[in-house]
Design a protein around this motif. Structure first.
Motif, short mmCIF file in Angstrom:
data_model
loop_
_atom_site.label_atom_id
_atom_site.label_comp_id
_atom_site.label_asym_id
_atom_site.label_seq_id
_atom_site.Cartn_x
_atom_site.Cartn_y
_atom_site.Cartn_z
N ALA A 17 57.48 -2.91 27.56
CA ALA A 17 57.21 -1.73 28.37
C ALA A 17 55.70 -1.50 28.35
CB ALA A 17 57.95 -0.53 27.81
N PRO A 18 55.13 -0.91 29.41
CA PRO A 18 53.67 -0.75 29.48
C PRO A 18 53.06 -0.10 28.23
CG PRO A 18 54.65 -0.22 31.59
CD PRO A 18 55.80 -0.45 30.64
N ARG A 19 53.69 0.96 27.72
CA ARG A 19 53.14 1.66 26.57
C ARG A 19 53.11 0.75 25.34
NH1 ARG A 19 49.45 4.92 24.64
NH2 ARG A 19 50.15 6.33 22.99
N MET A 20 54.20 -0.01 25.12
CA MET A 20 54.26 -0.89 23.95
C MET A 20 53.29 -2.05 24.08
SD MET A 20 56.17 0.40 21.69
CE MET A 20 56.38 -1.01 20.63
N LEU A 21 53.06 -2.52 25.30
CA LEU A 21 52.07 -3.58 25.49
C LEU A 21 50.67 -3.09 25.12
CD1 LEU A 21 53.19 -5.34 28.79
CD2 LEU A 21 52.95 -6.40 26.55
N GLU A 22 50.38 -1.84 25.44
CA GLU A 22 49.09 -1.28 25.05
C GLU A 22 48.95 -1.24 23.53
OE1 GLU A 22 48.57 2.53 26.80
OE2 GLU A 22 48.85 1.83 28.87
N ILE A 23 50.02 -0.83 22.85
CA ILE A 23 49.98 -0.78 21.38
C ILE A 23 49.80 -2.17 20.79
CG2 ILE A 23 51.32 -0.21 19.32
CD1 ILE A 23 50.28 2.23 20.80
N GLY A 25 48.42 -4.74 22.23
CA GLY A 25 47.06 -5.19 22.49
C GLY A 25 46.05 -4.55 21.55
N GLU A 26 46.22 -3.27 21.27
CA GLU A 26 45.28 -2.59 20.38
C GLU A 26 45.37 -3.13 18.97
OE1 GLU A 26 44.17 1.98 18.94
OE2 GLU A 26 45.38 1.63 20.76
N ILE A 27 46.59 -3.38 18.48
CA ILE A 27 46.76 -3.95 17.14
C ILE A 27 46.12 -5.33 17.08
CG2 ILE A 27 48.43 -4.75 15.43
CD1 ILE A 27 50.38 -2.63 16.54
N HIS A 28 46.38 -6.13 18.12
CA HIS A 28 45.86 -7.49 18.15
C HIS A 28 44.33 -7.51 18.17
CE1 HIS A 28 45.25 -11.45 20.51
NE2 HIS A 28 45.45 -11.75 19.26
N HIS A 29 43.74 -6.70 19.03
CA HIS A 29 42.28 -6.69 19.13
C HIS A 29 41.64 -6.17 17.83
CE1 HIS A 29 42.30 -7.97 23.21
NE2 HIS A 29 42.85 -6.87 23.69
N VAL A 59 47.52 2.03 13.64
CA VAL A 59 47.48 2.29 15.08
C VAL A 59 48.58 3.26 15.49
CG1 VAL A 59 47.77 1.24 17.36
CG2 VAL A 59 46.37 0.09 15.64
N LEU A 60 49.79 3.07 14.96
CA LEU A 60 50.89 3.96 15.31
C LEU A 60 50.63 5.39 14.83
CD1 LEU A 60 53.92 1.61 14.52
CD2 LEU A 60 53.17 2.37 16.78
N ILE A 122 60.62 -9.72 29.88
CA ILE A 122 59.32 -9.70 29.21
C ILE A 122 58.24 -9.65 30.28
CG2 ILE A 122 60.22 -11.05 27.27
CD1 ILE A 122 58.48 -13.36 28.35
N ARG A 123 57.05 -9.30 29.89
CA ARG A 123 55.92 -9.27 30.82
C ARG A 123 54.63 -9.44 30.04
NH1 ARG A 123 53.13 -4.56 31.34
NH2 ARG A 123 52.73 -4.89 33.55
N PHE A 124 53.54 -9.65 30.75
CA PHE A 124 52.22 -9.75 30.16
C PHE A 124 51.44 -8.48 30.49
CE2 PHE A 124 53.69 -14.03 30.41
CZ PHE A 124 53.07 -14.71 29.36
N ALA A 125 50.44 -8.21 29.67
CA ALA A 125 49.64 -7.00 29.89
C ALA A 125 48.87 -7.07 31.20
CB ALA A 125 48.68 -6.79 28.71
N ASP A 126 48.30 -8.23 31.48
CA ASP A 126 47.52 -8.43 32.70
C ASP A 126 47.25 -9.91 32.88
OD1 ASP A 126 45.47 -8.98 30.81
OD2 ASP A 126 44.83 -6.87 30.85
#
Length: 448
Positions: A17-23, A25-29, A59-60, A122-126
């Motif tokens: 889901a878009p919100r979880m992809l943001e989370i 990505g933030e953890i990964h970066h 992050v959470l 599944i999906r990718f962030a961008d």
């Protein structure tokens, strides 16, 4: 979709889901920014999971989010896949029921199961997320993908084939297509069980391979040509020196004396390309008993035909065609692509002398793959090559589940190459081409 496969993919759907992809990505970066990559590489998976868990908790907390234990563990696995694996693709690559993966942009990932296409949850962030995964795959191979070279073919560590094409050619891209590599290749009995061929056809093909007939497996994209070629190669007696030539090594031969050759694309400077044709020519100097070309699609067809006509009997290959007759026409076209000035009659004479049998298969509308023709290539008469169908596929409608009810039937005609088989000590049983009275049962074929 099987229940287990459905649970495997659906269990991680919430992570994309878009919100979880943001989370994610933030953890990964943050993980990469605050930890040296060599340190991450040196960690065991358990150590890395603990390290990622600390970043995820931070992050959470900042986002005032609380996740169930199971979802948190899936989030940690997803971040680990970004660090060490191929991101969102990992769950699909690990699913043995998925035979093909098609990334049609960040928001749409399609998969093939049992010959049917369906949307993967599944999906990718961008687009940059997709590009990052592509780079992880092609970087160890020395491949290049940018605006100057916007297309690439590569092979994953498990042997799966990848094709990627990016903007400006891919309008909504990047686009990625992965043809998965079967860890446990199908055998001839599996194809019989799935209804892709009959017992009579399996026995006949085994005798043809043992008798060193030159065989072409023809069919459309995704019809299962490589799987059938792999099955045919399994019939080659041990002790023979076999050379396989492919763009991406997929064949899984079990014989002891197998040499695998793989073509090479141009390097970053645009030089150093080694084509299939170059490898076929070189293979002739390597004292092969059999040459197996994964697919002929250009001028290498001429070199392969010449090899078949000059003592390299028992060679095997595949070709993209719509039928047995179309296969012959396509071979003629590919010979012309070699830049020769041979007249059509001479080319057709080469083809009729070299090719003994065409195994044609199709992907049916119910998703199954079935061999639809076994066709003998006989001789030239005037300007035409004479062929004879030995086995054909008969249709008897569909069942209640929408699956085709079909039957493989011999035509009752004995091939002319029986003398060639006899010279190799192979005798065809007299009842090989007699129709067998069997109850027609619908079967499903899963190979690709």
């Amino acid at each position: 979709m099987t229940q287990m496969a459905d649970q495997t993919v659906q269990a991680v759907a919430a992570l994309y889901a878009p919100r979880m992809l943001e989370i994610q990505g933030e953890i990964h970066h943050r993980l990469l920014r605050e930890t040296d990559f060599s340190t991450l590489e040196a960690m065991s998976r358990e150590q890395l999971a603990g390290h990622v868990r600390r970043f995820a908790s931070a992050v959470l907390t900042e986002h005032d989010m609380t996740l169930p234990v199971r979802t948190l563990e899936q989030l940690i696995d997803a971040v680990i896949n970004e660090v060490r694996g191929f991101g969102p693709l990992e769950v699909l690559l690990a699913d043995d029921t998925v035979s093909e993966i098609m990334v049609n942009g960040p928001d749409q990932v399609m998969i093939e199961r049992s010959g049917k296409l369906q949307l993967a949850p599944i999906r990718f962030a961008d687009g940059e997320h997709i590009m990052r995964i592509i780079e992880k795959i092609i970087a160890p191979l020395g491949r290049r993908l940018d605006e100057a070279v916007p297309m690439v073919d590569a092979r994953l560590p498990d042997g799966s084939r990848l094709n990627a094409i990016i903007p400006p050619l891919a309008v909504k891209g990047p686009y990625v297509t992965i043809r998965k590599f079967a860890a446990d290749p199908l055998k001839a009995d599996d194809l019989v069980r799935f209804g892709s061929m009959s017992t009579q056809m399996r026995d006949f093909l085994e005798l043809c391979v043992r008798g060193k007939l030159n065989i072409i497996v023809s069919g459309g994209t995704g019809s299962g040509k490589t799987t059938t070629l792999n099955v045919l190669s399994s019939f080659i007696p041990s002790g023979e020196r076999i050379i396989t030539i492919e763009d991406a090594a997929e064949l899984q031969l079990q014989q002891e004396h197998v040499l695998t050759l793989e073509s090479r694309p141009p390097n970053l400077e645009g030089t150093g390309q080694i084509s299939i044709r170059d490898l076929v020519r070189n293979a002739l100097r390597m004292r092969p008993d059999r040459i197996i070309v994964g697919e002929v699609r250009g001028g290498e067809a001429l070199d392969m035909l010449q090899a078949m006509n000059t003592g390299h009997e028992g060679s095997l290959s595949t070709a993209h065609t719509n039928g047995p007759r179309d296969c012959l026409a396509r071979l003629e076209t590919m010979v012309l692509m070699a830049g020769t000035e041979l007249p059509s009659h001479a080319i057709r004479q080469q083809i009729s002398s070299a090719i003994d049998l065409i195994v044609h298969q199709d992907r049916m509308r119910d998703g199954s793959r079935k061999i639809t023709y076994l066709t003998e290539v006989q001789r030239m008469e005037g300007e035409e090559i004479i062929t004879q169908d030995l086995f054909t596929l008969r249709h008897h409608g569909v069942d209640d589940d929408g699956r085709l009810i079909v039957e493989h039937r011999p035509t009752g005609v004995q091939p002319l190459f029986v003398d060639k088989l006899a010279a190799e000590g192979v005798q065809l049983p007299p009842d090989m081409f007699m129709p067998m009275e069997e109850t027609v049962q619908p079967r499903r074929s899963f190979f690709g």
